[in-house]
Design an enzyme around this catalytic site. Sequence first.
Site, PDB file in Angstrom:
ATOM      1  N   SER A  54       0.858  -1.187   0.000  1.00  0.00           N
ATOM      2  CA  SER A  54       0.000   0.000   0.000  1.00  0.00           C
ATOM      3  C   SER A  54       0.895   1.239   0.000  1.00  0.00           C
ATOM      4  O   SER A  54       2.124   1.121   0.133  1.00  0.00           O
ATOM      5  CB  SER A  54      -0.870  -0.001   1.255  1.00  0.00           C
ATOM      6  N   ASP A  86      -0.288  -1.507  -4.367  1.00  0.00           N
ATOM      7  CA  ASP A  86      -1.672  -1.699  -3.959  1.00  0.00           C
ATOM      8  C   ASP A  86      -2.327  -0.360  -3.593  1.00  0.00           C
ATOM      9  O   ASP A  86      -1.743   0.438  -2.867  1.00  0.00           O
ATOM     10  CB  ASP A  86      -1.628  -2.617  -2.725  1.00  0.00           C
ATOM     11  N   ASP A 108      -6.366   3.256  -7.650  1.00  0.00           N
ATOM     12  CA  ASP A 108      -7.642   3.202  -6.929  1.00  0.00           C
ATOM     13  C   ASP A 108      -8.163   4.623  -6.684  1.00  0.00           C
ATOM     14  O   ASP A 108      -7.805   5.268  -5.706  1.00  0.00           O
ATOM     15  CB  ASP A 108      -7.453   2.457  -5.601  1.00  0.00           C
ATOM     16  N   GLU A 140     -10.413   0.423  -9.974  1.00  0.00           N
ATOM     17  CA  GLU A 140     -11.376   0.065  -8.923  1.00  0.00           C
ATOM     18  C   GLU A 140     -12.613   0.954  -8.987  1.00  0.00           C
ATOM     19  O   GLU A 140     -12.518   2.166  -9.131  1.00  0.00           O
ATOM     20  CB  GLU A 140     -10.669   0.194  -7.561  1.00  0.00           C
ATOM     21  N   GLY A 189     -10.122  -5.265   6.220  1.00  0.00           N
ATOM     22  CA  GLY A 189      -9.948  -5.540   7.646  1.00  0.00           C
ATOM     23  C   GLY A 189     -10.895  -6.605   8.155  1.00  0.00           C
ATOM     24  O   GLY A 189     -11.668  -7.209   7.403  1.00  0.00           O
ATOM     25  N   GLY A 219     -10.083  -7.070   0.309  1.00  0.00           N
ATOM     26  CA  GLY A 219     -10.658  -7.328   1.631  1.00  0.00           C
ATOM     27  C   GLY A 219     -10.804  -8.813   1.905  1.00  0.00           C
ATOM     28  O   GLY A 219     -11.781  -9.259   2.506  1.00  0.00           O
ATOM     29  N   GLY A 220      -9.800  -9.600   1.497  1.00  0.00           N
ATOM     30  CA  GLY A 220      -9.876 -11.064   1.616  1.00  0.00           C
ATOM     31  C   GLY A 220      -9.846 -11.588   3.046  1.00  0.00           C
ATOM     32  O   GLY A 220     -10.177 -12.743   3.287  1.00  0.00           O
ATOM     33  N   VAL A 241      -5.086 -10.210   0.409  1.00  0.00           N
ATOM     34  CA  VAL A 241      -5.130 -10.472   1.852  1.00  0.00           C
ATOM     35  C   VAL A 241      -4.055  -9.638   2.528  1.00  0.00           C
ATOM     36  O   VAL A 241      -2.876  -9.711   2.154  1.00  0.00           O
ATOM     37  CB  VAL A 241      -4.862 -11.974   2.157  1.00  0.00           C
ATOM     38  N   ASN A 242      -4.460  -8.884   3.520  1.00  0.00           N
ATOM     39  CA  ASN A 242      -3.491  -8.118   4.294  1.00  0.00           C
ATOM     40  C   ASN A 242      -3.687  -8.323   5.798  1.00  0.00           C
ATOM     41  O   ASN A 242      -2.793  -8.813   6.490  1.00  0.00           O
ATOM     42  CB  ASN A 242      -3.584  -6.623   3.933  1.00  0.00           C
TER      43      ASN A 242
HETATM   44  P1  13P Z   1      -7.737  -7.199   4.072  1.00  0.00           P
HETATM   45  O1  13P Z   1      -6.903  -6.344   4.942  1.00  0.00           O
HETATM   46  O2  13P Z   1      -9.183  -7.228   4.468  1.00  0.00           O
HETATM   47  O3  13P Z   1      -7.182  -8.569   3.902  1.00  0.00           O
HETATM   48  O4  13P Z   1      -7.746  -6.520   2.622  1.00  0.00           O
HETATM   49  C1  13P Z   1      -6.528  -6.354   1.971  1.00  0.00           C
HETATM   50  C2  13P Z   1      -6.655  -5.721   0.653  1.00  0.00           C
HETATM   51  O5  13P Z   1      -7.688  -5.708   0.023  1.00  0.00           O
HETATM   52  C3  13P Z   1      -5.433  -5.116   0.121  1.00  0.00           C
HETATM   53  O6  13P Z   1      -5.576  -4.635  -1.163  1.00  0.00           O
END
Ligand code: 13P
Length: 291
Positions: A54, A86, A108, A140, A189, A219-220, A241-242
């Site tokens: 990010s 990202d 984005d 996006e 998150g 937002g995985g 996924v973050n």
């Molecule tokens: P999460 O933090 O929900 O996994 O989302 C991460 C994300 O979409 C990064 O681009």
Amino acid sequence: MLKCIYMKTLKEILNEARDSSIAIGHFNVSNLEQLRAIMEAAKVYNASIMIGLSEGERKFFGLKQAVALVKSFKEEYGLPVFLNPDHSHSVESAKMAFDAGFDSVHIDLSSLPFEDNVRGTREVVEYVKSKNPEISIEGELGYLRGESRIQKEAITIKPEDLTMPEEAAEFTGKTGIDRFSGAYGNSHGISLDEPALDIERIKAVRQALPKEVAMVLHGGSGIPDEEIKEAIKAGIVNIHVNTEIRVAYADALRKFLAENLEETTPYKILAPAVKAVKDKVEEKLRLFGNI
Ligand code: 13P
């Protein structure tokens, strides 16, 4: 020793993922230890992956350093790995990452009105494609709530927040992007409530888009496994996924430090955190079908 193998492009890899109904994992990193852990996990399944940073993560890591380190892992492991800026929230930040050598772009501008989003995204597409037409670019549409952390509140997503298929098609046609990310009930998150993905909406957007445009799910973290599997069946080929990685890392680090007050050697302190991230990413790669 360097492994010299033909590396497929990200577009080719996402097309293959679509044809075999799997998703390519996109994992965010803040430091070398997380990057190494993710690479180790990818090696277990010989998986193609994306590494994301990010704007905040880029500032901490350094653009040139991220490019150099990902390149070094790519060469050493012989795996297709793509470095992605990202959520670049401005045209300038997307261009800066591309100019520094990132392998992919994510612009984005989803918080802007539709026409402004189209204009800025189109500008990035023209800039990047004029220099390298092979680079895959993500745009996006549909604002995602939340941040990549554990949130103490519930996140309410209203039906009008979800991406409309016709708008997705218009946005994609006008911008020329290669990857489309939208809002389908997902949020960034982990929040108090479980996200409920609108699988029918994912299918409708998939139908509205050209076949070669890849569908991305942000937002995985925190989405139940069964919903992730349904989303992949509905056409998602790339999952970000973050938060779950951050939580795995931070929990392991906190635990080790609390139990080992005298330890000062960084590679000993960080070893359990690296292991926790590797385990988490292996779990996600299995879930996404990379086995
Ligand atoms: P999460 O933090 O929900 O996994 O989302 C991460 C994300 O979409 C990064 O681009």
